[in-house]
Design an enzyme around this catalytic site. Structure first.
Site, short mmCIF file in Angstrom:
data_model
loop_
_atom_site.label_atom_id
_atom_site.label_comp_id
_atom_site.label_asym_id
_atom_site.label_seq_id
_atom_site.Cartn_x
_atom_site.Cartn_y
_atom_site.Cartn_z
N HIS A 188 3.43 -0.59 -3.67
CA HIS A 188 1.84 -0.49 -4.61
C HIS A 188 0.90 0.00 -3.61
O HIS A 188 -0.26 -0.12 -3.57
CB HIS A 188 1.90 -1.98 -4.58
CG HIS A 188 2.05 -2.74 -4.99
ND1 HIS A 188 1.54 -3.11 -6.52
CD2 HIS A 188 3.25 -3.47 -5.57
CE1 HIS A 188 2.80 -4.13 -7.62
NE2 HIS A 188 3.06 -4.17 -6.42
N LYS B 154 5.41 3.39 -10.18
CA LYS B 154 3.70 2.62 -10.11
C LYS B 154 2.86 4.50 -10.40
O LYS B 154 2.91 4.65 -11.50
CB LYS B 154 3.48 1.70 -9.12
CG LYS B 154 4.51 0.20 -9.27
CD LYS B 154 4.29 -0.84 -7.84
CE LYS B 154 4.91 -1.91 -8.11
NZ LYS B 154 6.16 -1.15 -8.65
N SER C 20 1.66 -7.64 -3.13
CA SER C 20 0.98 -6.94 -4.44
C SER C 20 0.53 -8.35 -4.73
O SER C 20 -0.50 -7.78 -5.88
CB SER C 20 2.99 -7.28 -5.16
OG SER C 20 3.65 -8.14 -5.58
#
Length: 396
Positions: free
Chosen positions: A211, A242, A183
């Site tokens: 991610h 996310k 990340s």
């Protein structure tokens, strides 16, 4: 006692502030999206959210959540194995398994809990965990809760991983653990090479797709899609917070026997309420959307390539990225804070990262591109970075 401790805390906090490293929270008064309103009424462009597909304010997800409030209520009020399992939670687990091509899925309230609850139920002091040095804090904490022997290899360094695997042959079971996308840097783990080494040295593999899911691979199915390993990795963990709508909730998906054991022994699952029905309903709708169209992934990939190209041409030092994360290297912690503050004045919302979030002397501003950004907004961000970069002598 607290007076002494209070004095100690005040001294420590004062030192952090003097160093220019004190973290201030910025209050958002609008929905999370590409353009947001912060407290005081100022409108800015958001380039530091994990809202990769721009779904945090998506009307279809909002309507699905509203409908679930009427049909299923507000919360579950218990842990699942007592009286907290709902049909929406079970349906969402099925959707996640279908999306990643896995055998079964278990939901958690966050991926932090998923990573914290995966190792201890499966492994003990007879086993080995081999972890990438840049893995997320939740993986590190999860490993600490397990009695397995620990090995660590430098980020994406396959030579060091192989040496760890050789040493770990004395243990009973071995598992290699890596983030799918790291990340802070934006690089994708070489999961194909990790998988090959795992086969060679009789190890399992776990990938945190937080991610990378929704971002990496042509249809956003993460690293296993990118490397044509769909269904072959034993454990995947991820988040709904996310790409997948930006709310809360995490999951572990993979081999059915592993998931079954987690249902029996994973402490964050056994001792925490399940996610609310409205979150599960929105998650189901999100996976339905992603199964029908690849439009958002295509837009995200296009936006990322466009922004990175423009920033490199402007002269910024950018780490190589295969994701929607663009790490603009500044190296100096205080400079990263100053630049972020000045960019906010220009209407660009970003955050400076520095030790201990990243290694010392590797401070940066992490830009996260979204499918929700327009080309005009990307151009505005590049212009602001260039202006402030020259002002602070980051650019010559």
């Amino acid at each position: 006692m607290y007076k002494d401790f209070q004095s100690h805390l005040r001294t420590e906090l004062s030192s952090i502030k003097k160093a220019g490293l004190y973290k201030e929270e910025r209050v958002i008064t609008s929905p999370q999206r590409a353009d947001i309103t912060v407290q005081g009424g100022k409108q800015v462009l958001n380039f530091c959210a994990n809202n990769y597909l721009g779904l945090s304010d998506n009307k279809r997800l909002i309507n699905a959540a509203k409908k679930a409030l009427d049909t299923h209520g507000y919360g579950m009020s218990s842990v699942r194995f007592i009286c907290g399992t709902g049909d929406l939670q079970k349906k969402l687990e099925e959707k996640i398994s279908e999306f990643f091509g896995t055998e079964d899925t278990i939901l958690y309230t966050s991926c932090f809990d998923a990573n914290g609850g995966v190792f201890e139920p499966l492994l003990d002091e007879n086993d080995a965990i081999i972890s990438d040095a840049l893995n997320h804090a939740s993986i590190i904490d999860g490993v600490r809760l397990c009695k397995a022997v620990r090995y660590r290899y430098a980020n994406a360094n396959m030579e060091e991983l192989e040496e760890c695997l050789k040493k770990a042959q004395k243990q009973r079971y071995r598992i290699i653990v890596t983030d799918g996308v790291f990340s802070m840097d934006g690089n994708v783990a070489p999961v194909d090479k990790i998988y090959a080494l795992a086969k060679k040295y009789n190890a399992m593999v776990m990938v945190d797709e937080s991610h990378s899911a929704g971002v990496v691979g042509k249809t956003g199915r993460g690293t296993t899609e990118l490397y044509k390993l769909r269904g072959k990795i034993e454990i995947l963990t991820g988040t709904l917070g996310k790409s997948f709508g930006g709310a809360v909730g995490g999951f572990t998906t993979g081999k059915k026997e592993i998931i079954a054991m987690l249902r029996q022994r994973s402490r964050p699952y056994l001792f925490s309420n399940s996610i609310p029905p409205m979150v599960a309903a929105a998650g189901i709708e999100m996976f339905n959307m992603m199964s029908r169209t690849n439009r958002l992934q295509d837009k995200l990939h296009e936006n990322t390539a466009y922004f990175v190209d423009k920033m490199k041409k402007a002269g910024f030092d950018i780490k190589p990225t295969q994701s929607a994360i663009c790490a603009i290297m500044l190296y100096d912690a205080k400079l990263s804070q100053q630049m972020a503050a000045k960019l906010l004045d220009e209407g660009i919302y970003v955050v400076g990262f520095y030790y201990p979030v990243v290694p010392k002397d590797l401070a940066r501003i992490r830009v996260q591109v979204s499918a929700g950004h327009s080309k005009k907004q990307l151009d505005r961000a590049v212009a602001a970075f260039t202006k402030i970069g020259k002002e602070l002598k980051v650019l010559k």
